[in-house]
Design an enzyme around this catalytic site. Structure first.
Site, short mmCIF file in Angstrom:
data_model
loop_
_atom_site.label_atom_id
_atom_site.label_comp_id
_atom_site.label_asym_id
_atom_site.label_seq_id
_atom_site.Cartn_x
_atom_site.Cartn_y
_atom_site.Cartn_z
N LYS A 15 0.82 -1.44 -0.06
CA LYS A 15 -0.09 -0.07 0.09
C LYS A 15 0.93 1.35 0.00
O LYS A 15 0.61 2.03 -0.65
CB LYS A 15 -0.80 0.13 1.53
CG LYS A 15 -1.86 -1.04 1.40
CD LYS A 15 -2.66 -1.00 2.70
CE LYS A 15 -1.78 -1.34 4.00
NZ LYS A 15 -1.23 -2.74 3.97
N GLY A 39 3.42 -0.69 8.99
CA GLY A 39 4.73 -0.24 8.63
C GLY A 39 4.72 -0.54 6.96
O GLY A 39 4.41 -1.41 6.11
N HIS A 40 4.68 0.56 6.49
CA HIS A 40 4.55 0.98 4.85
C HIS A 40 5.76 1.53 4.38
O HIS A 40 6.35 2.57 4.70
CB HIS A 40 3.48 1.98 4.60
CG HIS A 40 2.19 1.70 5.05
ND1 HIS A 40 1.02 2.41 5.10
CD2 HIS A 40 1.45 0.57 5.52
CE1 HIS A 40 0.13 1.82 5.55
NE2 HIS A 40 0.24 0.70 5.87
N GLN A 209 -3.13 -1.91 7.25
CA GLN A 209 -3.47 -3.37 7.29
C GLN A 209 -4.24 -3.91 5.98
O GLN A 209 -4.03 -3.44 4.98
CB GLN A 209 -4.39 -3.67 8.74
CG GLN A 209 -3.62 -3.43 9.96
CD GLN A 209 -3.77 -2.31 10.53
OE1 GLN A 209 -4.64 -1.46 10.41
NE2 GLN A 209 -2.54 -1.65 10.77
P1 GDP Z 1 2.17 -2.05 3.13
O1 GDP Z 1 2.39 -2.19 4.54
O2 GDP Z 1 1.08 -2.65 2.30
O3 GDP Z 1 2.81 -0.71 2.65
O4 GDP Z 1 3.52 -3.27 2.58
P2 GDP Z 1 4.88 -3.35 3.22
O5 GDP Z 1 6.01 -2.10 3.19
O6 GDP Z 1 4.77 -3.85 4.68
O7 GDP Z 1 5.66 -4.54 2.18
C1 GDP Z 1 5.56 -4.48 1.01
C2 GDP Z 1 6.96 -4.83 0.56
O8 GDP Z 1 7.04 -5.18 -0.88
C3 GDP Z 1 8.00 -3.42 0.77
O9 GDP Z 1 9.35 -4.02 0.93
C4 GDP Z 1 7.92 -2.87 -0.85
O10 GDP Z 1 9.06 -2.25 -0.72
C5 GDP Z 1 7.74 -4.23 -1.49
N1 GDP Z 1 7.04 -4.14 -2.74
C6 GDP Z 1 5.98 -3.38 -3.11
N2 GDP Z 1 5.68 -3.57 -4.32
C7 GDP Z 1 6.42 -4.48 -4.92
C8 GDP Z 1 6.40 -5.01 -6.03
O11 GDP Z 1 5.79 -4.98 -6.95
N3 GDP Z 1 7.70 -5.82 -6.21
C9 GDP Z 1 8.56 -6.22 -5.22
N4 GDP Z 1 9.67 -6.94 -5.79
N5 GDP Z 1 8.62 -5.57 -4.08
C10 GDP Z 1 7.36 -4.76 -3.89
P1 IMO Z 2 0.23 -2.79 7.21
O1 IMO Z 2 -0.51 -1.41 7.27
C1 IMO Z 2 0.45 -6.88 8.52
C2 IMO Z 2 -1.80 -8.06 12.44
C3 IMO Z 2 -0.75 -8.43 13.48
C4 IMO Z 2 -2.11 -9.24 14.16
C5 IMO Z 2 -3.11 -8.50 13.94
C6 IMO Z 2 -3.53 -7.83 15.13
O2 IMO Z 2 1.86 -2.52 7.19
O3 IMO Z 2 -0.09 -3.77 6.35
P2 IMO Z 2 -2.64 -5.24 16.16
O4 IMO Z 2 -1.31 -5.10 16.71
O5 IMO Z 2 -2.88 -4.45 15.10
O6 IMO Z 2 -3.51 -5.41 17.18
O7 IMO Z 2 -2.25 -6.95 15.54
O8 IMO Z 2 -3.10 -7.69 13.04
N1 IMO Z 2 -1.37 -6.53 11.83
C7 IMO Z 2 -0.72 -6.67 10.47
N2 IMO Z 2 -0.16 -7.44 9.62
N3 IMO Z 2 0.37 -5.65 8.15
C8 IMO Z 2 -0.06 -4.68 9.11
O9 IMO Z 2 -0.06 -3.41 8.64
C9 IMO Z 2 -0.44 -5.10 10.35
N4 IMO Z 2 -1.06 -4.54 11.46
C10 IMO Z 2 -1.33 -5.19 12.30
O10 IMO Z 2 0.26 -9.01 13.20
O11 IMO Z 2 -2.00 -10.44 13.50
MG MG Z 3 3.27 -3.26 6.01
#
Ligand code: GDP
Ligand code: IMO
Ligand code: MG
Length: 398
Positions: A15, A39-40, A209
């Protein structure tokens, strides 16, 4: 123009990256739910990488406003740190505005989260999210507004510490909180001002999430503490904002952090290979993410309950090189074939049934196009773009 972008799985769909890409077309990006459990990750084209827990994601070097609205629960220390880090990484520093009605995550919430999770085993991020939202509903929460007058704040601390001591046997601790508040003070404005900004501007609402972790529509009790789906936008900004676009992000495979059902989950070597290739380790906790194949039954459920009209696919590049790509097109539940669930609890006993699609070596291959077409046909929702790498500009519009 008002758009919401949500995750359609169990979080970590990419996202942050997708929001950063599209934010260039908007004046403001708004966080409306969740807290530092999110964690984005954003990898800019110049190689700079940031992981946002509370700040909205944005396109670098474009003038933009970042709003944290009333529906978010704010960890003051983490937010201070994030702003400090951001100052080192971007020249064109965005305008940051935080609602005075946002609730604050306190050290006691993190302690309580730990205590609950030991018994309850949801596998939370231990960031105090559930307890902070619970206190909001129990009407004992601290809003940023409560920090405006130090004397009143002390009185409130005295009242609430008695409750925490009597009910939870947790000693109230407020360490450095007031100092962090002072550091953030200049960014805090009234929620009405936030609403007025939203009314006037082109706004992108950034989900946290994923729909399957939504408090109401997710895999309860293995969910987060807020309505992180599209439905959370209105309460998360405190007024009935009219959205023009509902967009969902999903990954070419599936991950989950924490406990709860996961029909297409992989184990052993197969899981290890996919986890490594996709770098599936939590952006917030560093925990190895559970991994599995794309589940179209769950994706269809998520699109239905979130009302998204279009989708963005991420991480198709991670699956390149496979001869066949499995996608779950139905389940066997108590001996019956099901390809459409009416109750998400049904997935607890579901045995996945796969279709094996032709793999691709490159995202320009015809088999990747066919894979996209297959998903669109199954869900009935158009895929408007796909991401093919972590960098912000690695997105192709379709
Ligand atoms: P979010 O929580 O939905 O913002 O996603 P996270 O940041 O936790 O996890 C997504 C991971 O995938 C991050 O390390 C991004 O840099 C990476 N990512 C996002 N889109 C792509 C993609 O299309 N390809 C690859 N290889 N990595 C990606
Ligand atoms: P982003 O925005 C993945 C999960 C936790 C647990 C459940 C409840 O990066 O996609 P909490 O601490 O929210 O009460 O935990 O939700 N969880 C996530 N899993 N990505 C997240 O955020 C999450 N935020 C919470 O691992 O299963
Ligand atoms: Mg994340």
């Amino acid at each position: 123009m008002k758009t919401v972008i949500v995750g359609l799985q169990w979080g970590d769909e990419g996202k942050g990256k997708v929001v950063a890409y599209f934010s260039r077309f908007y004046d403001s990006v708004v966080r409306y739910s969740g807290g530092s459990n999110a964690g984005h990750t954003i990898e800019y084209n110049d190689g700079t990488k940031i992981v946002n827990h509370l700040l909205p994601s944005f396109y670098k070097n474009k003038t933009i406003e970042l709003l944290i609205s009333n529906g978010v629960v704010v960890d003051l220390e983490i937010l201070c740190e994030e702003i400090k880090n951001l100052r080192k990484k971007v020249d064109n520093f965005p305008q940051i505005k935080i609602s005075n009605l946002a609730h604050v995550v306190l050290p006691i919430h993190k302690k309580l989260d730990e205590k609950f999770d030991k018994l309850n085993k949801i596998g939370t991020t231990k960031r105090g999210i559930g307890p902070a939202y619970a206190d909001k509903i129990n009407r004992i929460g601290f809003r940023l507004k409560d920090f405006e007058n130090e004397e009143n704040l002390r009185m409130k601390i005295n009242e609430i510490s008695v409750i925490y001591d009597k009910i939870y046997e947790i000693v109230f601790d407020f360490e450095n909180l007031y100092e962090h508040y002072q550091n953030l003070r200049t960014y805090i404005i009234s929620q009405l001002e936030i609403i007025n900004e939203i009314k006037l501007k082109k706004v992108l609402f950034e989900g946290t999430q994923g729909v399957l972790l939504d408090l109401d529509m997710g895999t309860y009790p293995y969910v987060t503490g807020s309505n992180c789906s599209t439905t959370g936008v209105q309460s998360g900004v405190g007024f009935p904002v009219k959205l023009d676009n509902f967009t969902g992000v999903f990954k070419a495979y599936l991950t989950r952090v924490g406990n709860g059902p996961f029909p297409t989950e992989l184990s052993g070597k197969e899981a290890e290979i996919l986890r490594k290739k996709g770098n599936e380790y939590g952006a917030t906790t560093g925990r190895p993410r559970r991994v599995g194949w794309l589940d179209l039954v769950l994706l269809k459920y998520a699109t239905t309950v979130s009302g998204v009209q279009e989708m963005i696919l991420t991480k198709g590049d991670i699956l390149s090189g496979l001869e066949k790509v499995p996608v779950c097109i139905g389940y066997r539940i108590n001996g019956k074939f099901v390809d459409n669930i009416l109750d998400i609890d049904d997935i607890k006993n579901a045995v996945p049934i796969y279709e094996y699609l032709d793999g691709w070596n490159d995202i320009n291959d015809i088999s990747f196009k066919k894979y996209i077409g297959f998903i669109e046909e199954f869900t009935g929702i158009k895929i408007k773009a796909f991401s093919f790498g972590p960098r912000v500009d690695q997105i192709k519009m379709l």
